[in-house]
Design a protein around this motif. Structure first.
Motif, PDB file in Angstrom:
ATOM      1  N   GLU A 134     -10.689  -5.956  -9.471  1.00 26.55           N
ATOM      2  CA  GLU A 134     -10.672  -7.112 -10.372  1.00 26.55           C
ATOM      3  C   GLU A 134     -10.184  -6.718 -11.760  1.00 26.55           C
ATOM      4  O   GLU A 134      -9.409  -7.444 -12.411  1.00 26.55           O
ATOM      5  N   ASN A 135     -10.622  -5.536 -12.234  1.00 19.29           N
ATOM      6  CA  ASN A 135     -10.179  -5.044 -13.540  1.00 19.29           C
ATOM      7  C   ASN A 135      -8.669  -4.794 -13.556  1.00 19.29           C
ATOM      8  O   ASN A 135      -7.986  -5.075 -14.543  1.00 19.29           O
ATOM      9  N   ILE A 136      -8.166  -4.264 -12.438  1.00 17.74           N
ATOM     10  CA  ILE A 136      -6.728  -3.997 -12.343  1.00 17.74           C
ATOM     11  C   ILE A 136      -5.943  -5.299 -12.348  1.00 17.74           C
ATOM     12  O   ILE A 136      -4.905  -5.427 -13.013  1.00 17.74           O
ATOM     13  N   ASP A 137      -6.442  -6.301 -11.600  1.00 17.74           N
ATOM     14  CA  ASP A 137      -5.793  -7.621 -11.591  1.00 17.74           C
ATOM     15  C   ASP A 137      -5.738  -8.212 -12.996  1.00 17.74           C
ATOM     16  O   ASP A 137      -4.712  -8.759 -13.431  1.00 17.74           O
ATOM     17  N   GLU A 138      -6.854  -8.097 -13.695  1.00 15.06           N
ATOM     18  CA  GLU A 138      -6.934  -8.628 -15.058  1.00 15.06           C
ATOM     19  C   GLU A 138      -5.968  -7.889 -15.980  1.00 15.06           C
ATOM     20  O   GLU A 138      -5.301  -8.503 -16.815  1.00 15.06           O
ATOM     21  N   THR A 139      -5.899  -6.569 -15.809  1.00 19.94           N
ATOM     22  CA  THR A 139      -4.995  -5.773 -16.635  1.00 19.94           C
ATOM     23  C   THR A 139      -3.538  -6.150 -16.378  1.00 19.94           C
ATOM     24  O   THR A 139      -2.728  -6.219 -17.315  1.00 19.94           O
ATOM     25  N   LEU A 140      -3.186  -6.377 -15.119  1.00 17.08           N
ATOM     26  CA  LEU A 140      -1.824  -6.798 -14.791  1.00 17.08           C
ATOM     27  C   LEU A 140      -1.478  -8.109 -15.490  1.00 17.08           C
ATOM     28  O   LEU A 140      -0.371  -8.261 -16.034  1.00 17.08           O
ATOM     29  N   ASP A 141      -2.408  -9.055 -15.509  1.00 19.37           N
ATOM     30  CA  ASP A 141      -2.193 -10.326 -16.205  1.00 19.37           C
ATOM     31  C   ASP A 141      -1.974 -10.083 -17.699  1.00 19.37           C
ATOM     32  O   ASP A 141      -1.104 -10.713 -18.330  1.00 19.37           O
ATOM     33  N   GLU A 142      -2.758  -9.184 -18.263  1.00 25.90           N
ATOM     34  CA  GLU A 142      -2.650  -8.890 -19.702  1.00 25.90           C
ATOM     35  C   GLU A 142      -1.312  -8.229 -20.037  1.00 25.90           C
ATOM     36  O   GLU A 142      -0.681  -8.556 -21.050  1.00 25.90           O
ATOM     37  N   LEU A 143      -0.863  -7.322 -19.190  1.00 20.17           N
ATOM     38  CA  LEU A 143       0.421  -6.662 -19.439  1.00 20.17           C
ATOM     39  C   LEU A 143       1.578  -7.651 -19.301  1.00 20.17           C
ATOM     40  O   LEU A 143       2.534  -7.613 -20.091  1.00 20.17           O
ATOM     41  N   HIS A 144       1.501  -8.536 -18.309  1.00 18.42           N
ATOM     42  CA  HIS A 144       2.550  -9.551 -18.148  1.00 18.42           C
ATOM     43  C   HIS A 144       2.579 -10.495 -19.353  1.00 18.42           C
ATOM     44  O   HIS A 144       3.668 -10.876 -19.829  1.00 18.42           O
ATOM     45  N   GLN A 178      -9.754  -0.042 -17.954  1.00 15.04           N
ATOM     46  CA  GLN A 178      -9.678   1.259 -17.275  1.00 15.04           C
ATOM     47  C   GLN A 178     -10.994   2.018 -17.450  1.00 15.04           C
ATOM     48  O   GLN A 178     -11.496   2.661 -16.515  1.00 15.04           O
ATOM     49  N   GLU A 179     -11.551   1.945 -18.642  1.00 19.12           N
ATOM     50  CA  GLU A 179     -12.819   2.634 -18.918  1.00 19.12           C
ATOM     51  C   GLU A 179     -13.957   2.012 -18.120  1.00 19.12           C
ATOM     52  O   GLU A 179     -14.832   2.721 -17.592  1.00 19.12           O
ATOM     53  N   THR A 180     -13.942   0.676 -18.019  1.00 18.25           N
ATOM     54  CA  THR A 180     -14.992  -0.029 -17.278  1.00 18.25           C
ATOM     55  C   THR A 180     -14.964   0.352 -15.798  1.00 18.25           C
ATOM     56  O   THR A 180     -16.016   0.528 -15.164  1.00 18.25           O
ATOM     57  N   CYS A 181     -13.764   0.510 -15.242  1.00 19.70           N
ATOM     58  CA  CYS A 181     -13.627   0.893 -13.838  1.00 19.70           C
ATOM     59  C   CYS A 181     -14.305   2.240 -13.582  1.00 19.70           C
ATOM     60  O   CYS A 181     -15.095   2.388 -12.639  1.00 19.70           O
ATOM     61  N   LEU A 182     -14.039   3.223 -14.422  1.00 19.41           N
ATOM     62  CA  LEU A 182     -14.610   4.562 -14.221  1.00 19.41           C
ATOM     63  C   LEU A 182     -16.113   4.595 -14.506  1.00 19.41           C
ATOM     64  O   LEU A 182     -16.853   5.375 -13.896  1.00 19.41           O
ATOM     65  N   ASP A 183     -16.563   3.745 -15.427  1.00 25.43           N
ATOM     66  CA  ASP A 183     -17.996   3.714 -15.749  1.00 25.43           C
ATOM     67  C   ASP A 183     -18.842   3.299 -14.550  1.00 25.43           C
ATOM     68  O   ASP A 183     -20.043   3.597 -14.496  1.00 25.43           O
ATOM     69  N   GLY A 184     -18.243   2.634 -13.576  1.00 24.21           N
ATOM     70  CA  GLY A 184     -18.994   2.204 -12.391  1.00 24.21           C
ATOM     71  C   GLY A 184     -19.321   3.343 -11.443  1.00 24.21           C
ATOM     72  O   GLY A 184     -20.046   3.143 -10.465  1.00 24.21           O
ATOM     73  N   PHE A 185     -18.828   4.550 -11.731  1.00 22.92           N
ATOM     74  CA  PHE A 185     -19.071   5.708 -10.855  1.00 22.92           C
ATOM     75  C   PHE A 185     -19.675   6.870 -11.647  1.00 22.92           C
ATOM     76  O   PHE A 185     -19.171   7.983 -11.655  1.00 22.92           O
ATOM     77  N   SER A 186     -20.745   6.582 -12.361  1.00 25.36           N
ATOM     78  CA  SER A 186     -21.377   7.605 -13.208  1.00 25.36           C
ATOM     79  C   SER A 186     -22.863   7.753 -12.939  1.00 25.36           C
ATOM     80  O   SER A 186     -23.614   8.215 -13.802  1.00 25.36           O
ATOM     81  N   HIS A 187     -23.310   7.354 -11.744  1.00 29.46           N
ATOM     82  CA  HIS A 187     -24.752   7.324 -11.483  1.00 29.46           C
ATOM     83  C   HIS A 187     -25.254   8.591 -10.791  1.00 29.46           C
ATOM     84  O   HIS A 187     -26.253   9.169 -11.200  1.00 29.46           O
ATOM     85  N   ASP A 188     -24.624   9.032  -9.724  1.00 27.00           N
ATOM     86  CA  ASP A 188     -25.098  10.224  -9.012  1.00 27.00           C
ATOM     87  C   ASP A 188     -23.908  11.055  -8.551  1.00 27.00           C
ATOM     88  O   ASP A 188     -22.745  10.728  -8.830  1.00 27.00           O
ATOM     89  N   GLU A 189     -24.178  12.121  -7.823  1.00 28.63           N
ATOM     90  CA  GLU A 189     -23.120  13.045  -7.398  1.00 28.63           C
ATOM     91  C   GLU A 189     -22.114  12.366  -6.472  1.00 28.63           C
ATOM     92  O   GLU A 189     -20.915  12.626  -6.534  1.00 28.63           O
ATOM     93  N   ALA A 190     -22.606  11.494  -5.576  1.00 26.11           N
ATOM     94  CA  ALA A 190     -21.706  10.779  -4.652  1.00 26.11           C
ATOM     95  C   ALA A 190     -20.745   9.892  -5.436  1.00 26.11           C
ATOM     96  O   ALA A 190     -19.538   9.828  -5.142  1.00 26.11           O
ATOM     97  N   ASP A 191     -21.281   9.203  -6.463  1.00 26.66           N
ATOM     98  CA  ASP A 191     -20.445   8.356  -7.308  1.00 26.66           C
ATOM     99  C   ASP A 191     -19.378   9.190  -8.021  1.00 26.66           C
ATOM    100  O   ASP A 191     -18.216   8.776  -8.142  1.00 26.66           O
TER     101      ASP A 191
END
Length: 299
Positions: A134-144, A178-191
């Motif tokens: 969803e973040n990538i879709d939003e970013t594409l709209d912003e760049l266009h 881009q930062e928000t996307c990576l922040d979603g994987f900061s909880h444990d080792e698997a993330d």
């Protein structure tokens, strides 16, 4: 066959051979001229391409110098064939946004592939990956949207400040995504393992956006500053004309209602330039109290 018949036959044969030799010589000369012309044309085109390439690289270097990642900026934008049409900082920014859009597309498919190939993703990781899409879709709209604004810039639809604010808001939001996307994987080792797979692509796009933002800020700041200087000069002209007034020796009625004139300010002298002298009795330039009157139209 008689001797005279043999001579006639030999003569015809010689003429035929001579004709063939002449045609061959003409074709050879034509081929040589064609080759020489082609080589010269190729060399000229090569020289023109070299000059255009050198000019483009100079513009790229100058534009990239205002970014946080100038080496990345130049190496990305100076790829073979990418910079041929670059002739201004605006062109460089548009090229940068287009390349960023392509890189973002690669990230989109990387996330989709991860969702399909990883069998042991947790529920939270799946949600985070879908959030990334969803973040990538939003970013594409912003760049266009940014590219569309850039195509119009500058335009009377909006002020320079409005264009600057809109462009900076769009690209800043793209960086945040881009930062928000990576922040979603900061909880444990698997993330963090999933994060590691995505991090390179996300950070790359973030840096590209950062460079585009820096160039947009540099371009719009300069344009706004130049426009401000022009407004100051225009105001000075109006103030000086108002202060000095119209020359007493020259009645406005004398110029006639249909005569066009323009006023400028140069070295503390007000220049009243009459654009068309056909309806006046003025002959030659005259000076009064720092006011210089001159004509440039047909008398």
């Amino acid at each position: 066959m008689s001797d005279s018949g043999k001579q006639i036959s030999i003569s015809k044969k010689n003429k035929k051979q001579l004709f063939i030799a002449l045609v061959a010589a003409i074709l050879l000369v034509g081929a040589v001229i064609g080759i020489v012309t082609g080589v010269k044309s190729q060399n000229k085109n090569s020289d023109d391409d070299s000059e255009a390439s050198a000019a483009s690289h100079a513009i790229l270097k100058r534009s990239c110098s205002s970014t946080l990642y100038p080496d990345l900026c130049f190496s990305t934008l100076a790829a073979p064939g990418a910079a041929k049409k670059v002739s201004s900082q605006k062109d460089v920014i548009e090229l940068s946004l287009n390349i960023t859009t392509t890189a973002l597309g690669h990230n989109f498919f990387a996330v989709k592939k991860l969702l399909k190939s990883r069998k042991k993703l947790t529920k939270r990781e799946k949600v985070a990956l879908h959030d990334c899409l969803e973040n990538i879709d939003e970013t594409l709209d912003e760049l266009h949207a940014a590219v569309a604004d850039l195509h119009e810039y500058p335009n009377k639809k909006k002020s320079l400040t409005q264009y600057a604010d809109d462009l900076k808001t769009l690209i800043s939001s793209a960086i945040t995504n881009q930062e928000t996307c990576l922040d979603g994987f900061s909880h444990d080792e698997a993330d963090k393992k999933v994060r590691k797979v995505l991090e390179k692509g996300q950070v790359h796009v973030e840096k590209l956006c950062s460079n585009a933002l820096a160039m947009i800020r540099n371009m719009t700041d300069n344009d706004i500053a130049n426009a401000s200087k022009m407004n100051v000069n225009r105001n000075l002209k109006e103030e000086v004309v108002e202060e000095k007034g119209w020359p007493e020796w020259l009645s406005k009625d004398e110029l006639g209602p249909t005569v066009n004139s323009e006023v400028s300010y140069s070295n503390s002298v007000v220049v009243v330039r009459v654009l068309d002298l056909r309806n006046t009795h003025i002959v030659g330039p005259r000076v009064w109290a720092g006011v210089y009157l001159t004509g440039m139209g047909p008398i």
